[in-house]
Design a protein around this motif. Structure first.
Motif, mmCIF file in Angstrom:
data_model
loop_
_atom_site.group_PDB
_atom_site.id
_atom_site.type_symbol
_atom_site.label_atom_id
_atom_site.label_comp_id
_atom_site.label_asym_id
_atom_site.label_seq_id
_atom_site.Cartn_x
_atom_site.Cartn_y
_atom_site.Cartn_z
ATOM 1 N N GLN A 29 1.113 -1.510 -0.721
ATOM 2 C CA GLN A 29 0.458 0.282 -0.008
ATOM 3 C C GLN A 29 0.814 2.000 -0.226
ATOM 4 O OE1 GLN A 29 -2.212 -2.922 2.603
ATOM 5 N NE2 GLN A 29 -3.387 -0.809 3.208
ATOM 6 N N VAL A 30 0.488 2.503 -0.510
ATOM 7 C CA VAL A 30 1.381 3.513 -0.623
ATOM 8 C C VAL A 30 0.860 4.812 -0.378
ATOM 9 C CG1 VAL A 30 2.439 4.980 -2.936
ATOM 10 C CG2 VAL A 30 2.317 2.209 -3.511
ATOM 11 N N ARG A 31 1.365 5.248 0.126
ATOM 12 C CA ARG A 31 1.190 6.774 0.655
ATOM 13 C C ARG A 31 2.357 7.829 0.029
ATOM 14 N NH1 ARG A 31 -0.386 8.911 5.679
ATOM 15 N NH2 ARG A 31 -0.993 11.087 5.484
ATOM 16 N N THR A 32 1.366 8.755 -0.440
ATOM 17 C CA THR A 32 2.167 9.687 -1.534
ATOM 18 C C THR A 32 2.393 11.255 -0.112
ATOM 19 O OG1 THR A 32 1.399 8.616 -3.152
ATOM 20 C CG2 THR A 32 2.381 11.177 -3.469
ATOM 21 N N PHE A 33 3.436 11.656 -0.570
ATOM 22 C CA PHE A 33 3.830 13.208 -0.550
ATOM 23 C C PHE A 33 4.301 14.090 -1.639
ATOM 24 C CE2 PHE A 33 3.873 10.140 3.757
ATOM 25 C CZ PHE A 33 3.566 11.006 4.097
ATOM 26 N N TRP A 34 4.722 15.192 -1.095
ATOM 27 C CA TRP A 34 4.687 16.436 -1.884
ATOM 28 C C TRP A 34 5.805 17.238 -1.308
ATOM 29 C CZ3 TRP A 34 4.496 15.609 -6.819
ATOM 30 C CH2 TRP A 34 3.375 14.185 -7.411
ATOM 31 N N VAL A 35 8.036 16.810 -1.715
ATOM 32 C CA VAL A 35 8.781 17.088 -0.880
ATOM 33 C C VAL A 35 9.124 18.168 -1.374
ATOM 34 C CG1 VAL A 35 10.545 17.056 0.139
ATOM 35 C CG2 VAL A 35 9.217 15.590 0.449
ATOM 36 N N SER A 36 8.958 19.906 0.159
ATOM 37 C CA SER A 36 9.141 20.910 -1.250
ATOM 38 C C SER A 36 10.394 21.300 0.466
ATOM 39 C CB SER A 36 8.825 22.313 -1.217
ATOM 40 O OG SER A 36 7.655 22.745 0.001
ATOM 41 N N SER A 37 11.186 22.385 -0.261
ATOM 42 C CA SER A 37 12.806 23.619 0.164
ATOM 43 C C SER A 37 12.603 24.262 -0.335
ATOM 44 C CB SER A 37 13.665 21.799 0.473
ATOM 45 O OG SER A 37 15.013 23.108 1.413
ATOM 46 N N SER A 38 13.335 25.488 1.292
ATOM 47 C CA SER A 38 13.021 26.634 1.468
ATOM 48 C C SER A 38 14.796 27.018 1.317
ATOM 49 C CB SER A 38 12.352 27.170 1.905
ATOM 50 O OG SER A 38 12.497 26.758 3.326
ATOM 51 N N SER A 39 15.888 26.183 2.340
ATOM 52 C CA SER A 39 16.741 25.777 1.661
ATOM 53 C C SER A 39 17.524 24.891 1.011
ATOM 54 C CB SER A 39 16.941 25.896 3.150
ATOM 55 O OG SER A 39 16.838 24.284 4.329
ATOM 56 N N ALA A 40 19.238 25.599 0.907
ATOM 57 C CA ALA A 40 19.681 24.838 0.136
ATOM 58 C C ALA A 40 20.442 23.753 0.980
ATOM 59 C CB ALA A 40 20.610 25.898 -0.997
#
Length: 343
Positions: A122-133
């Motif tokens: 079973q799959v749980r999906t996330f969308w990852v972002s970052s504001s720091s390099a």
């Protein structure tokens, strides 16, 4: 009571109970074995990360993972076991900017960890972002029967070791001259005394286009065009009326209205050449990957009071990767022209 009823009562069917995890993996996609990817550290660009879980009962047989266990899944920093922080964030909602900056791995680095996924996870999906390099290694955690299980190999009762790495790159910045292009085209079907120009703003570093997909002006609501410069009875050369409109990228056209059919005899004696007549023009504004400003000019004035407002428009242009570019446009009433500047 019959013997058959006694047998039924003594052999009641009980629902299977999840006893453990057969697999607990973190991937960019269920069918993708890439171990690293890159995005721009602008807080908008996202990379999809999926957590794949399969469970077993006490007899070691495959079984469905309950919803409460799946809902307890969170992404973590692999090294610390803590939820994402320090500029990193995970969302359940996919945003507008999910295109990758580039792959942070070569084809030869593809990992082969498809060993015995015999149970469809079973799959749980996330969308990852970052504001720091910078890079971070991302794992996951979940709760099963009150126990916290992590995918970084630190849970002794249920050891799982799986993660992906995301490199957050510093967004590029560009000079206004030579990289951002502001150019104009005339629509060409205006009545005498009227002129309508479309200004196109594009981003072309190294001659290659990066699409501009949106703009932000403080105080302007999302989805609304913005009239940022306007004048009537200007008494400039061949211009008594000017209107400048910053058009939303999603708009395919706008309608502008100009004073028209002024009296030539009156124009001889009064510089502002007032008229009671108007004409409406439909202007096609859709432009692939460029922002559009419409400038409408007339030799005639509306039969209203004189007015003149607007000078410099400060705005943020957003490119296809979600990166912000602070710019400004100066409206010159005397030259009837627009000039691009740094914001």
């Amino acid at each position: 009571m019959s013997e058959s009823m006694d047998a039924t009562n003594n052999h009641q069917i009980t629902a299977p109970v999840l006893a453990g995890l057969a697999s607990f993996k973190v991937k960019f996609d269920a069918s993708d074995n890439a171990q690293s990817r890159a995005l721009f550290a602008n807080g908008r660009m996202q990379v999809k990360v999926q957590v794949l879980v399969s469970g077993v009962n006490a007899d070691g047989e495959a079984m469905h993972v309950p919803a409460d266990v799946m809902e307890s899944i969170e992404l973590i920093h692999y090294a610390t076991g803590k939820t994402l922080r320090d500029g990193w964030a995970a969302s359940n909602v996919q945003g507008r900017f999910t295109v990758e900056a580039r792959s942070a791995m070569s084809v030869g680095e593809i990992a082969d960890d498809m060993e015995d996924d015999s149970v469809h996870p079973q799959v749980r999906t996330f969308w990852v972002s970052s504001s720091s390099a910078g890079p971070t290694q991302i794992g996951a955690r979940l709760f099963l029967d009150g126990e916290r299980i992590l995918s970084n190999g630190t849970t002794l009762s249920s050891v799982h070791d799986s993660s992906v790495t995301i490199e957050a790159e510093t967004p590029a910045t560009y000079s206004v001259d030579g990289v951002f292009r502001l150019y104009q085209t005339r629509i060409g079907n205006e009545s005498p005394g009227n002129r309508i120009w479309k200004y196109h703003l594009g981003l072309y570093p190294g001659g290659k286009q990066i699409r501009l997909v949106d703009w932000i002006v403080e105080g302007v609501k999302e989805g609304e065009n913005y009239n940022f410069a306007d004048g009537n009875r200007l008494n400039e050369i061949k211009t008594n009326y000017m209107d400048c409109i910053f058009v939303r990228p999603e708009k395919s056209s706008i309608t502008v209205t100009l004073p028209v059919n002024g009296d030539p005899f009156v124009y001889t004696f009064t510089r502002d050449a007032q008229t009671w007549s108007h004409k409406h023009y439909k202007v096609i504004t859709q432009s692939d990957g460029e922002l559009t400003i419409v400038q409408a000019l007339s030799e005639y004035s509306e039969n209203t009071t004189a007015r003149k407002y607007g000078g410099v428009l400060f705005f943020i242009a957003i490119d296809e990767y979600g990166t912000e570019h602070k710019l400004s446009i100066r409206a010159d009433f005397y030259e009837r022209d627009l000039y691009l500047q740094r914001g």
